[in-house]
Design an enzyme around this catalytic site. Structure first.
Site, PDB file in Angstrom:
ATOM      1  N   ARG A 161       0.814  -1.138   0.019  1.00 55.73           N
ATOM      2  CA  ARG A 161      -0.126   0.023  -0.126  1.00 55.73           C
ATOM      3  C   ARG A 161       0.915   1.167  -0.204  1.00 55.73           C
ATOM      4  O   ARG A 161       0.964   1.843  -1.087  1.00 55.73           O
ATOM      5  CB  ARG A 161      -1.037   0.074   1.084  1.00 55.73           C
ATOM      6  CG  ARG A 161      -2.106   0.957   1.198  1.00 55.73           C
ATOM      7  CD  ARG A 161      -1.641   2.426   1.538  1.00 55.73           C
ATOM      8  NE  ARG A 161      -1.411   2.385   2.967  1.00 55.73           N
ATOM      9  CZ  ARG A 161      -0.752   3.385   3.342  1.00 55.73           C
ATOM     10  NH1 ARG A 161      -0.777   4.865   2.687  1.00 55.73           N
ATOM     11  NH2 ARG A 161      -0.433   3.536   4.856  1.00 55.73           N
ATOM     12  N   ASP A 162       1.418   1.704   1.031  1.00 55.76           N
ATOM     13  CA  ASP A 162       2.487   2.824   1.197  1.00 55.76           C
ATOM     14  C   ASP A 162       3.599   2.679   0.155  1.00 55.76           C
ATOM     15  O   ASP A 162       3.997   3.736  -0.015  1.00 55.76           O
ATOM     16  CB  ASP A 162       2.975   2.793   2.785  1.00 55.76           C
ATOM     17  CG  ASP A 162       3.382   4.207   3.009  1.00 55.76           C
ATOM     18  OD1 ASP A 162       3.085   5.184   2.304  1.00 55.76           O
ATOM     19  OD2 ASP A 162       4.306   4.291   3.971  1.00 55.76           O
ATOM     20  N   HIS A 218       6.770   4.047  12.519  1.00 53.11           N
ATOM     21  CA  HIS A 218       6.823   4.137  11.036  1.00 53.11           C
ATOM     22  C   HIS A 218       7.874   5.257  10.710  1.00 53.11           C
ATOM     23  O   HIS A 218       7.520   6.332  10.507  1.00 53.11           O
ATOM     24  CB  HIS A 218       5.367   4.520  10.491  1.00 53.11           C
ATOM     25  CG  HIS A 218       5.360   4.420   8.920  1.00 53.11           C
ATOM     26  ND1 HIS A 218       4.189   3.661   8.406  1.00 53.11           N
ATOM     27  CD2 HIS A 218       5.874   5.340   8.000  1.00 53.11           C
ATOM     28  CE1 HIS A 218       4.514   3.874   7.134  1.00 53.11           C
ATOM     29  NE2 HIS A 218       5.337   4.789   6.967  1.00 53.11           N
ATOM     30  N   HIS A 248      10.694   6.828   7.930  1.00 57.49           N
ATOM     31  CA  HIS A 248      11.046   6.926   6.710  1.00 57.49           C
ATOM     32  C   HIS A 248      12.672   7.288   6.600  1.00 57.49           C
ATOM     33  O   HIS A 248      13.082   7.846   7.551  1.00 57.49           O
ATOM     34  CB  HIS A 248      10.314   8.219   5.887  1.00 57.49           C
ATOM     35  CG  HIS A 248       8.919   7.672   5.460  1.00 57.49           C
ATOM     36  ND1 HIS A 248       8.725   7.890   4.077  1.00 57.49           N
ATOM     37  CD2 HIS A 248       7.871   7.032   6.231  1.00 57.49           C
ATOM     38  CE1 HIS A 248       7.265   7.211   3.858  1.00 57.49           C
ATOM     39  NE2 HIS A 248       6.821   6.901   5.285  1.00 57.49           N
ATOM     40  N   CYS A 251       5.214   9.446  -0.354  1.00 55.57           N
ATOM     41  CA  CYS A 251       3.868  10.072   0.235  1.00 55.57           C
ATOM     42  C   CYS A 251       3.673  11.139  -1.105  1.00 55.57           C
ATOM     43  O   CYS A 251       4.349  11.799  -1.296  1.00 55.57           O
ATOM     44  CB  CYS A 251       3.946  10.972   1.402  1.00 55.57           C
ATOM     45  SG  CYS A 251       2.350  11.681   1.777  1.00 55.57           S
ATOM     46  N   ASN A 298      10.210   4.392   2.658  1.00 53.93           N
ATOM     47  CA  ASN A 298      10.150   3.683   4.086  1.00 53.93           C
ATOM     48  C   ASN A 298      11.305   3.040   4.444  1.00 53.93           C
ATOM     49  O   ASN A 298      12.352   2.530   3.609  1.00 53.93           O
ATOM     50  CB  ASN A 298       9.073   2.757   3.955  1.00 53.93           C
ATOM     51  CG  ASN A 298       7.523   3.208   3.836  1.00 53.93           C
ATOM     52  OD1 ASN A 298       7.240   3.944   4.502  1.00 53.93           O
ATOM     53  ND2 ASN A 298       6.969   3.431   2.636  1.00 53.93           N
TER      54      ASN A 298
END
Length: 310
Positions: free
Chosen positions: A24-25, A218, A220, A251, A260
């Site tokens: 997803r991300d 989370h 980055h 993003c 990420n």
């Protein structure tokens, strides 16, 4: 050398849960639309490598993120592999929740912001308005027996507003937990966080009754701090870490947000510390290599690159 030497450190958990966000991300920022069968195979391969918690897709309007417009088709193709309490999907509102429930999901995530500017850019709402939008989503999801995660983005810095006060982040976290979320994910969306900042935020949340057992992190890797920040979080009781196979991601609403934390890099760190993840590193590296071929570029993961050249 395909595995590091094991040298445990005191004060670390015996096992962590990797919350995989690559499907997803990781893919949402890709300019070329990745075919649904490729996404499905990516998820199957990650599951086969031992990743138990995989965020599969997002039920947002196609105009927001065209890459994820195939969410119903993807879950249909995945079948049982794509549903259940360890296969969350992102939903922004009640319409997204309706679509997710219709697809048979067992877990959802809502995506909030610690800053006003990003809330407007991401959801076209203020922080307060976004929380009001999430309230019925979380309530209905919990009433239906779904597991709910609350993302909080821009926890460490914002490209438009600069440094984000810790008390501002804590306030949003408290509001999301009060709605009924089961878990919070603290997002360093643009990768500017440092270890001391991680400690201060975790301590501030603990003071409000939001302990590390309720938190995922989370990070980055924009400034190369993702692993250092992760280790710091583990030393302070966190046992859920978001990561993306192959280091994919970014993003679409914050251009300074780069990839990420790579799942392979996280697994290597954990193996060396004697922390169990349940992941077959060799299988995961093969999965990243396969996905890199689909995308037409090498994986940014340092472990993938090192093992590929070993």
């Amino acid at each position: 050398m395909s595995l590091p030497m094991v040298e445990p450190m005191a004060g670390l958990p015996d096992r962590i849960t990797i919350y995989e966000v690559g499907a997803r991300d990781g893919l949402q920022n890709e300019k070329a639309v990745v075919p649904t069968p490729v996404k499905a195979e990516f998820i199957r391969r990650m599951a086969g490598a031992g990743l138990s918690s995989i965020e599969t897709t997002s039920f947002v309007p196609p105009s927001w993120i065209p890459q994820l417009a195939d969410a119903p088709a993807l879950l249909d193709e995945l079948g049982a592999v794509g549903t259940g309490p360890t296969r969350p999907v992102l939903v922004p509102n009640e319409r997204g929740l309706d679509n997710a429930i219709a697809a048979g999901v067992g877990a959802i995530a809502v995506f909030g912001s610690a800053t006003e500017t990003f809330a407007q850019r991401n959801l076209n709402r203020s922080v307060e308005e976004s929380l009001q939008m999430f309230a019925p989503v979380v309530k209905r999801a919990k009433d239906d027996g779904l597991w709910v995660r609350g993302y909080v983005s821009m926890c460490f810095g914002d490209p438009w507003e600069g440094p984000v006060p810790i008390e501002q982040v804590v306030s949003v976290c408290e509001r999301l937990m009060a709605l009924g979320c089961d878990q919070l994910s603290l997002g360093d969306t643009i990768g500017v966080g440092t270890a001391g900042h991680v400690i201060r935020l975790l301590e501030a949340l603990a003071d409000k009754g939001i302990g590390p057992e309720l938190i995922g992190v989370h990070f980055h890797d924009t400034y190369g701090q993702a692993l250092a920040n992760t280790l710091t979080a583990l030393q302070h009781g966190v046992t859920v870490v978001d990561a993306s196979t192959g280091g994919l991601g970014g993003c679409p609403y914050a251009k300074s947000a780069t990839g990420n934390l790579a799942t392979e890099d996280l697994v290597w760190l954990c193996r060396g510390l004697g922390i169990e993840t349940g992941v077959d590193l060799d299988a995961l590296v093969q999965t990243s290599g396969w996905m890199a071929q689909q995308l037409g570029r090498p994986s940014p993961s340092r472990v993938v690159r090192a093992l590929a050249g070993a």
